[in-house]
Scaffold this motif. Sequence first.
Motif, PDB file in Angstrom:
ATOM      1  N   ALA A 248      46.197  31.379  34.419  1.00  0.00           N
ATOM      2  CA  ALA A 248      45.001  31.404  35.266  1.00  0.00           C
ATOM      3  C   ALA A 248      43.842  32.095  34.568  1.00  0.00           C
ATOM      4  O   ALA A 248      42.681  31.742  34.775  1.00  0.00           O
ATOM      5  N   THR A 249      44.143  33.082  33.725  1.00  0.00           N
ATOM      6  CA  THR A 249      43.093  33.806  33.004  1.00  0.00           C
ATOM      7  C   THR A 249      42.273  32.880  32.113  1.00  0.00           C
ATOM      8  O   THR A 249      41.068  33.077  31.937  1.00  0.00           O
ATOM      9  N   THR A 250      42.904  31.852  31.565  1.00  0.00           N
ATOM     10  CA  THR A 250      42.194  30.952  30.659  1.00  0.00           C
ATOM     11  C   THR A 250      41.152  30.093  31.362  1.00  0.00           C
ATOM     12  O   THR A 250      40.378  29.402  30.696  1.00  0.00           O
ATOM     13  N   TYR A 251      41.113  30.136  32.694  1.00  0.00           N
ATOM     14  CA  TYR A 251      40.059  29.416  33.396  1.00  0.00           C
ATOM     15  C   TYR A 251      38.687  30.030  33.142  1.00  0.00           C
ATOM     16  O   TYR A 251      37.667  29.438  33.496  1.00  0.00           O
ATOM     17  N   ALA A 252      38.657  31.220  32.545  1.00  0.00           N
ATOM     18  CA  ALA A 252      37.371  31.817  32.174  1.00  0.00           C
ATOM     19  C   ALA A 252      36.775  31.132  30.948  1.00  0.00           C
ATOM     20  O   ALA A 252      35.578  31.274  30.676  1.00  0.00           O
TER      21      ALA A 252
END
Length: 304
Positions: A248-252
């Motif tokens: 989910a962090t890579t959605y940044a």
Amino acid sequence: MTNARATTRLALAAAGVTVVLWASAFVSIRSAGAAYSPGTLALGRLLSGALVLGAVLLIRREGLPSRAAWRGIVVSGLLWFGVYMVALNWGEREVDAGTAAMIVNIGPILIALLGARFLGETLPPRLIAGMTVSFAGAIAVGLSMSGDGQSSVLGVLLCLLAAVTYAGGVVAQKPALSHGSALQITTFGCLVGAVACLPFAGQLVHEASRAPLSATLNMVYLGVFPTALAFTTWAYALARTTAGRMGATTYAVPALVVAMAWVFLGELPGLLTLAGGALCLAGVAVSRSRPKPSKAPAESVETA
């Protein structure tokens, strides 16, 4: 408690380094991809990364990871370092950047689902809500960056392959980190990917002799920073949290790509792009947040 908080902060900082460097990779790929074909760009990037990682591994004298780690290393090396990089490089030649971003951002959702299925990870409501918000933002960014909407079936399939292999590689890497350091797992995963891409070696030599210096420097940059450094910080953070939260962090990344394209390429984002980027960041914030612990009920005092 203090040590746990410090570890959490270090893991969050490591994830932040990864996200920033992976976002910068999109800018570099655009430059290097004009002179290098998909397979040769992947091989050049992996060889550069493997050389740096190998040197650091020797300096630190970490040696080989335990035998139990090798299954995850080989699987993640083939899927994530190998197939993913070639498929993404090739896919972005067939479809516009917006379409590619939308399809590849299926990856974090697959990571959460595969992590629940194979790693026994839970899917907290906040994680699901955050991923939903971020995915909506990624779609908005993708639509705003899309060109005339002409996308080849091959390009869509390649980007889908990239998303699937990215997710599979992350889930395979997670258990390996219990049997080796982040540096060990990243180094040998990168080496496995480089070996898998060796069939492109002859083509790499030919293209390197004709490529402009800027393209070659961008390829080396991709190997040293978005690969060697960013994959190591990713592994460090992944070892200290769930695969779903890390995915989910890579959605940044889409939001940062928009900002970097604005600064370095002079591409002024539109309102839809900015709104999508804001949604991506908001979703990451929600997915990384934790519910406040409920206060324990006061103990009743019995009276005689």
